[in-house]
Design a protein around this motif. Structure first.
Motif, PDB file in Angstrom:
ATOM      1  N   UNK A 104       0.867  -1.173   0.000  1.00 41.73           N
ATOM      2  CA  UNK A 104       0.000   0.000   0.000  1.00 41.73           C
ATOM      3  C   UNK A 104       0.906   1.226   0.000  1.00 41.73           C
ATOM      4  N   UNK A 105       0.742   2.037  -1.046  1.00 42.66           N
ATOM      5  CA  UNK A 105       1.547   3.247  -1.214  1.00 42.66           C
ATOM      6  C   UNK A 105       0.657   4.481  -1.042  1.00 42.66           C
ATOM      7  N   UNK A 106       1.201   5.551  -0.460  1.00 47.64           N
ATOM      8  CA  UNK A 106       0.492   6.825  -0.550  1.00 47.64           C
ATOM      9  C   UNK A 106       0.424   7.235  -2.031  1.00 47.64           C
ATOM     10  N   UNK A 107      -0.680   7.829  -2.436  1.00 47.97           N
ATOM     11  CA  UNK A 107      -0.891   8.166  -3.851  1.00 47.97           C
ATOM     12  C   UNK A 107       0.270   8.989  -4.427  1.00 47.97           C
ATOM     13  N   UNK A 108       0.743   9.998  -3.715  1.00 42.99           N
ATOM     14  CA  UNK A 108       1.828  10.853  -4.231  1.00 42.99           C
ATOM     15  C   UNK A 108       3.103  10.036  -4.450  1.00 42.99           C
ATOM     16  N   UNK A 109       3.388   9.129  -3.547  1.00 39.68           N
ATOM     17  CA  UNK A 109       4.571   8.268  -3.697  1.00 39.68           C
ATOM     18  C   UNK A 109       4.408   7.372  -4.915  1.00 39.68           C
ATOM     19  N   UNK A 110       3.221   6.778  -5.082  1.00 39.00           N
ATOM     20  CA  UNK A 110       2.981   5.899  -6.225  1.00 39.00           C
ATOM     21  C   UNK A 110       3.167   6.656  -7.538  1.00 39.00           C
ATOM     22  N   UNK A 111       2.670   7.877  -7.601  1.00 40.21           N
ATOM     23  CA  UNK A 111       2.790   8.648  -8.835  1.00 40.21           C
ATOM     24  C   UNK A 111       4.254   8.888  -9.203  1.00 40.21           C
ATOM     25  N   UNK A 112       5.102   9.099  -8.202  1.00 42.68           N
ATOM     26  CA  UNK A 112       6.546   9.254  -8.466  1.00 42.68           C
ATOM     27  C   UNK A 112       7.133   7.938  -8.984  1.00 42.68           C
ATOM     28  N   UNK A 113       6.753   6.840  -8.349  1.00 41.66           N
ATOM     29  CA  UNK A 113       7.258   5.515  -8.750  1.00 41.66           C
ATOM     30  C   UNK A 113       6.809   5.182 -10.165  1.00 41.66           C
ATOM     31  N   UNK A 114       5.540   5.418 -10.449  1.00 44.61           N
ATOM     32  CA  UNK A 114       4.981   5.071 -11.758  1.00 44.61           C
ATOM     33  C   UNK A 114       5.640   5.856 -12.885  1.00 44.61           C
ATOM     34  N   UNK A 115       6.157   7.037 -12.578  1.00 47.30           N
ATOM     35  CA  UNK A 115       6.787   7.862 -13.600  1.00 47.30           C
ATOM     36  C   UNK A 115       8.256   7.553 -13.837  1.00 47.30           C
ATOM     37  N   UNK A 116       8.821   6.644 -13.065  1.00 41.14           N
ATOM     38  CA  UNK A 116      10.237   6.324 -13.210  1.00 41.14           C
ATOM     39  C   UNK A 116      10.469   5.370 -14.382  1.00 41.14           C
ATOM     40  N   UNK A 117      11.606   5.536 -15.085  1.00 37.59           N
ATOM     41  CA  UNK A 117      11.915   4.616 -16.188  1.00 37.59           C
ATOM     42  C   UNK A 117      12.339   3.253 -15.636  1.00 37.59           C
ATOM     43  N   UNK A 118      12.289   2.256 -16.492  1.00 41.17           N
ATOM     44  CA  UNK A 118      12.728   0.914 -16.107  1.00 41.17           C
ATOM     45  C   UNK A 118      11.570   0.026 -15.689  1.00 41.17           C
ATOM     46  N   UNK A 119      11.943  -1.149 -15.258  1.00 43.69           N
ATOM     47  CA  UNK A 119      10.934  -2.132 -14.849  1.00 43.69           C
ATOM     48  C   UNK A 119      10.233  -1.651 -13.584  1.00 43.69           C
ATOM     49  N   UNK A 120       8.911  -1.740 -13.554  1.00 46.54           N
ATOM     50  CA  UNK A 120       8.188  -1.301 -12.357  1.00 46.54           C
ATOM     51  C   UNK A 120       8.431  -2.258 -11.189  1.00 46.54           C
ATOM     52  N   UNK A 121       8.381  -1.714  -9.970  1.00 44.55           N
ATOM     53  CA  UNK A 121       8.562  -2.584  -8.800  1.00 44.55           C
ATOM     54  C   UNK A 121       7.262  -3.277  -8.426  1.00 44.55           C
ATOM     55  N   UNK A 122       6.165  -2.750  -8.955  1.00 44.30           N
ATOM     56  CA  UNK A 122       4.849  -3.322  -8.657  1.00 44.30           C
ATOM     57  C   UNK A 122       3.871  -2.886  -9.740  1.00 44.30           C
TER      58      UNK A 122
END
Length: 170
Positions: A104-122
């Motif tokens: 479970x991620x805070x929405x703002x944190x998830x948005x940063x993660x989702x925008x990163x290049x490379x293979x997603x962590x989740x």
């Protein structure tokens, strides 16, 4: 995402069996395959996390094949996680290994993660308010190829790749 399969023949057999069953069902009835697929009842293994405040429905094949470990989780900014650990058959000498983790991620944190290049962590399963529920899968099968544990592990992971858990808030 590609998941290594310890038994490529098993994967082929599963694909052929599913296709053969669908073809046979279509031949035996006047119902089109698309309608038959939606009319077929699907059974699930239901899991609830009171602390994570969510419920998850896994494919029924997961029943009895895992145990859940709930804990705070800080990987990549997550706030909580439920680790689903493979449950070997009684008498097996292998160590239990992780099948999947719902974080479970805070929405703002998830948005940063989702925008990163490379293979997603989740992979995101559900966004609810300020929470994003995402699932992480293993990068491969930790068990020795050709063993019963490796085959069962593959079946469980491939089941959620084909039918990701349905998440709902509690």
């Amino acid at each position: 995402m590609r998941i290594p399969v310890a038994h490529p023949l098993l994967a082929c057999l599963l694909a052929v069996a599913v296709g053969a069953c669908a073809d046979k069902a279509a031949q035996e009835t006047d119902i089109t395959p698309a309608i038959a697929a939606t009319a077929t009842p699907v059974a699930f293994e239901h899991f609830e996390s009171q602390r994570g405040k969510f419920a998850a429905d896994f494919p029924i094949i997961w029943k009895g094949g895992y145990r859940a470990i709930e804990h705070p989780d800080s990987l990549a900014g997550a706030r909580y996680g439920v680790e689903f650990v493979f449950k070997p058959e009684p008498g097996s000498k292998v160590d239990p290994q992780t099948l999947a983790v719902i974080r479970i991620f805070p929405r703002a944190t998830w948005e940063k993660i989702a925008g990163q290049p490379g293979a997603p962590i989740a992979v995101k399963l559900l966004a609810n308010g300020e929470d994003v529920f995402a699932i992480s899968l293993p990068r491969g099968n930790p068990y020795k190829p050709g063993t019963a544990e490796a085959a069962r592990f593959d079946v469980l992971v491939l089941a959620i790749v084909a039918n990701p858990p349905k998440i709902s808030p509690l």
